[in-house]
Write a protein that holds these residues in place. Sequence first.
Motif, mmCIF file in Angstrom:
data_model
loop_
_atom_site.group_PDB
_atom_site.id
_atom_site.type_symbol
_atom_site.label_atom_id
_atom_site.label_comp_id
_atom_site.label_asym_id
_atom_site.label_seq_id
_atom_site.Cartn_x
_atom_site.Cartn_y
_atom_site.Cartn_z
ATOM 1 N N ILE A 51 8.205 3.820 0.333
ATOM 2 C CA ILE A 51 7.261 3.895 1.456
ATOM 3 C C ILE A 51 5.974 4.616 1.041
ATOM 4 O O ILE A 51 5.296 5.208 1.869
ATOM 5 C CB ILE A 51 7.916 4.579 2.679
ATOM 6 N N GLY A 52 5.700 4.582 -0.251
ATOM 7 C CA GLY A 52 4.432 5.143 -0.724
ATOM 8 C C GLY A 52 4.634 6.312 -1.683
ATOM 9 O O GLY A 52 5.755 6.751 -1.930
ATOM 10 N N TYR A 53 3.522 6.762 -2.216
ATOM 11 C CA TYR A 53 3.534 7.799 -3.249
ATOM 12 C C TYR A 53 2.465 8.830 -2.910
ATOM 13 O O TYR A 53 1.375 8.470 -2.470
ATOM 14 C CB TYR A 53 3.237 7.153 -4.609
ATOM 15 N N ILE A 54 2.789 10.118 -3.073
ATOM 16 C CA ILE A 54 1.802 11.156 -2.751
ATOM 17 C C ILE A 54 1.375 11.869 -4.046
ATOM 18 O O ILE A 54 2.146 12.652 -4.611
ATOM 19 C CB ILE A 54 2.393 12.210 -1.778
ATOM 20 N N PRO A 55 0.168 11.603 -4.529
ATOM 21 C CA PRO A 55 -0.291 12.308 -5.729
ATOM 22 C C PRO A 55 -0.608 13.775 -5.399
ATOM 23 O O PRO A 55 -1.063 14.067 -4.292
ATOM 24 C CB PRO A 55 -1.574 11.572 -6.132
ATOM 25 N N THR B 27 19.893 -5.003 1.528
ATOM 26 C CA THR B 27 19.400 -5.107 2.914
ATOM 27 C C THR B 27 18.055 -4.395 2.993
ATOM 28 O O THR B 27 17.962 -3.200 2.675
ATOM 29 C CB THR B 27 20.389 -4.434 3.896
ATOM 30 N N ILE B 28 17.019 -5.117 3.380
ATOM 31 C CA ILE B 28 15.697 -4.484 3.523
ATOM 32 C C ILE B 28 15.535 -4.043 4.978
ATOM 33 O O ILE B 28 15.685 -4.859 5.901
ATOM 34 C CB ILE B 28 14.554 -5.466 3.178
ATOM 35 N N GLY C 112 8.261 -2.154 3.498
ATOM 36 C CA GLY C 112 7.904 -3.549 3.707
ATOM 37 C C GLY C 112 6.625 -3.953 3.005
ATOM 38 O O GLY C 112 6.045 -4.996 3.294
ATOM 39 N N GLY C 113 6.188 -3.115 2.061
ATOM 40 C CA GLY C 113 4.999 -3.446 1.281
ATOM 41 C C GLY C 113 5.384 -4.190 0.007
ATOM 42 O O GLY C 113 6.564 -4.502 -0.210
ATOM 43 N N ASN C 114 4.391 -4.450 -0.840
ATOM 44 C CA ASN C 114 4.662 -5.182 -2.081
ATOM 45 C C ASN C 114 5.698 -4.483 -2.953
ATOM 46 O O ASN C 114 6.583 -5.125 -3.508
ATOM 47 C CB ASN C 114 3.363 -5.367 -2.869
ATOM 48 N N SER C 115 5.583 -3.128 -3.082
ATOM 49 C CA SER C 115 6.526 -2.406 -3.955
ATOM 50 C C SER C 115 7.939 -2.589 -3.457
ATOM 51 O O SER C 115 8.850 -2.889 -4.235
ATOM 52 C CB SER C 115 6.245 -0.904 -3.969
ATOM 53 N N ALA C 116 8.129 -2.400 -2.139
ATOM 54 C CA ALA C 116 9.484 -2.501 -1.580
ATOM 55 C C ALA C 116 10.069 -3.890 -1.841
ATOM 56 O O ALA C 116 11.220 -4.016 -2.270
ATOM 57 C CB ALA C 116 9.446 -2.211 -0.085
ATOM 58 N N LEU C 117 9.265 -4.916 -1.628
ATOM 59 C CA LEU C 117 9.795 -6.271 -1.801
ATOM 60 C C LEU C 117 10.060 -6.581 -3.276
ATOM 61 O O LEU C 117 11.089 -7.160 -3.624
ATOM 62 C CB LEU C 117 8.844 -7.316 -1.197
ATOM 63 N N GLU C 118 9.134 -6.147 -4.144
ATOM 64 C CA GLU C 118 9.357 -6.378 -5.583
ATOM 65 C C GLU C 118 10.600 -5.642 -6.058
ATOM 66 O O GLU C 118 11.400 -6.167 -6.832
ATOM 67 C CB GLU C 118 8.151 -5.880 -6.387
ATOM 68 N N PHE D 61 2.347 -9.588 -0.309
ATOM 69 C CA PHE D 61 1.832 -10.915 -0.666
ATOM 70 C C PHE D 61 2.810 -11.988 -0.171
ATOM 71 O O PHE D 61 4.033 -11.786 -0.194
ATOM 72 C CB PHE D 61 1.660 -11.045 -2.181
ATOM 73 N N GLU D 62 2.237 -13.119 0.232
ATOM 74 C CA GLU D 62 3.047 -14.197 0.803
ATOM 75 C C GLU D 62 4.145 -14.644 -0.165
ATOM 76 O O GLU D 62 5.284 -14.902 0.245
ATOM 77 C CB GLU D 62 2.122 -15.374 1.158
ATOM 78 N N HIS D 63 3.824 -14.703 -1.481
ATOM 79 C CA HIS D 63 4.842 -15.200 -2.429
ATOM 80 C C HIS D 63 6.036 -14.251 -2.506
ATOM 81 O O HIS D 63 7.187 -14.669 -2.643
ATOM 82 C CB HIS D 63 4.229 -15.446 -3.819
ATOM 83 N N ALA D 64 5.764 -12.925 -2.353
ATOM 84 C CA ALA D 64 6.869 -11.948 -2.392
ATOM 85 C C ALA D 64 7.718 -12.078 -1.126
ATOM 86 O O ALA D 64 8.948 -12.032 -1.183
ATOM 87 C CB ALA D 64 6.311 -10.531 -2.509
ATOM 88 N N ILE D 65 7.041 -12.313 0.017
ATOM 89 C CA ILE D 65 7.777 -12.468 1.287
ATOM 90 C C ILE D 65 8.675 -13.707 1.214
ATOM 91 O O ILE D 65 9.847 -13.671 1.577
ATOM 92 C CB ILE D 65 6.782 -12.578 2.476
#
Length: 312
Positions: free
Chosen positions: A240-244, A174-175, A155-161, A185-189
């Motif tokens: 859901i994120g990235y682990i370096p 389906t998200i 549900g972050g920016n990456s997921a929505l983009e 960001f509001e525009h992505a939502i």
Amino acid sequence: MMTDNLYDVIVVGAGAAGLTAGIYTSRAKHKTLILNEGAVGGQMVLTNEIANYPGVPTTNGYMLANAMRTQARQFGSKIKNNVKITSLQLEGDIKEVGLHNGEVFYAKTVILTPGGKPRSLDIPGEDKFKGMGISYCATCDGEFFQDKEVVVVGGGNSALEEAITLTSFASKVTIVHQFDHFQAFEHAIEEVKNNPKIEIILSSELREFKGEEKLQSVVVEHLPTGKQSEIKVDGVFIFIGYIPNTAWLNGAVQKNDNQEIITTPLMETNVDGVFAGGDCIAKKYRQVTTAVADGTIAALSASEYLRNHHVS
Ligand SMILES: Cc1cc2nc3c(=O)[nH]c(=O)nc-3n(C[C@H](O)[C@H](O)[C@H](O)COP(=O)(O)OP(=O)(O)OC[C@H]3O[C@@H](n4cnc5c(N)ncnc54)[C@H](O)[C@@H]3O)c2cc1C
């Protein structure tokens, strides 16, 4: 210190970024050692089909990695595989890298390219269906889901983009997000809410991936009620994120809160003579092409550093 063990450049990691760095530094006649923990090629070898590497319309990750390794070796890079770095000293003119087997190598510059991995859900079926319906990259795999139904987790920016990107291919997206609101960001939502191809399921988590050869459905749990339902899907994209792979560095170079190495545009770290590139650094886009570009820049910056710092 024996001169045999002294290199101009030690590259840590033999993925796309590290192998590219090795190609450039060894071709520039810098004595180069590449130290690698896992399989040579890194994440490339986890990829069945790479269709977006320019000049090679379709290849598999293993072939691309193998070609890069051959090229690095041809120019003189020495590659040591299956190593574990147990000590590291990056300050000063001569850097020191110690291995699990007691070997110690020295270098005038170090290029850090240990990559990373997308965060996984760690639920039943995930390992089985990775690459067989489960993906962590819409840019890489979106086109394989033309007119299919997919789920996006996150549900972050990456997921929505990425969900928006996927609507160019999939018939339905389906998200599924664990909280009752998005952290984007509001525009992505607004864009996902207004896209007729996107359905949103909030306050819910995936519990299981199901299928025979290929992924066929996912079990979703509605957290407030504990009620589980099964959704038929052709694909699931997890963002859901990235682990370096940077925990082993401790405080040797500066990192951000996400444990990504902070670099300048020239791939310099905060330590003199130490450069970094690829998926381990703080950046938005993680692709083979961006790793290759970072590796190139890190190598050219290391070359310039070597020209300007005469250490005998
Ligand atoms: C399943 C999947 C599919 C993908 N598909 C595509 C695609 O189609 N197109 C595309 O462009 N990109 C794709 N990507 C992304 C792409 O593969 C990566 O962005 C890119 O390969 C990263 O390269 P890298 O060299 O930075 O890191 P990595 O590939 O992660 O390589 C890092 C290397 O460093 C080693 N290492 C780690 N820690 C240490 C240590 N302490 N000491 C020594 N060695 C260490 C690792 O074992 C590894 O070999 C995909 C990724 C995945 C996971």
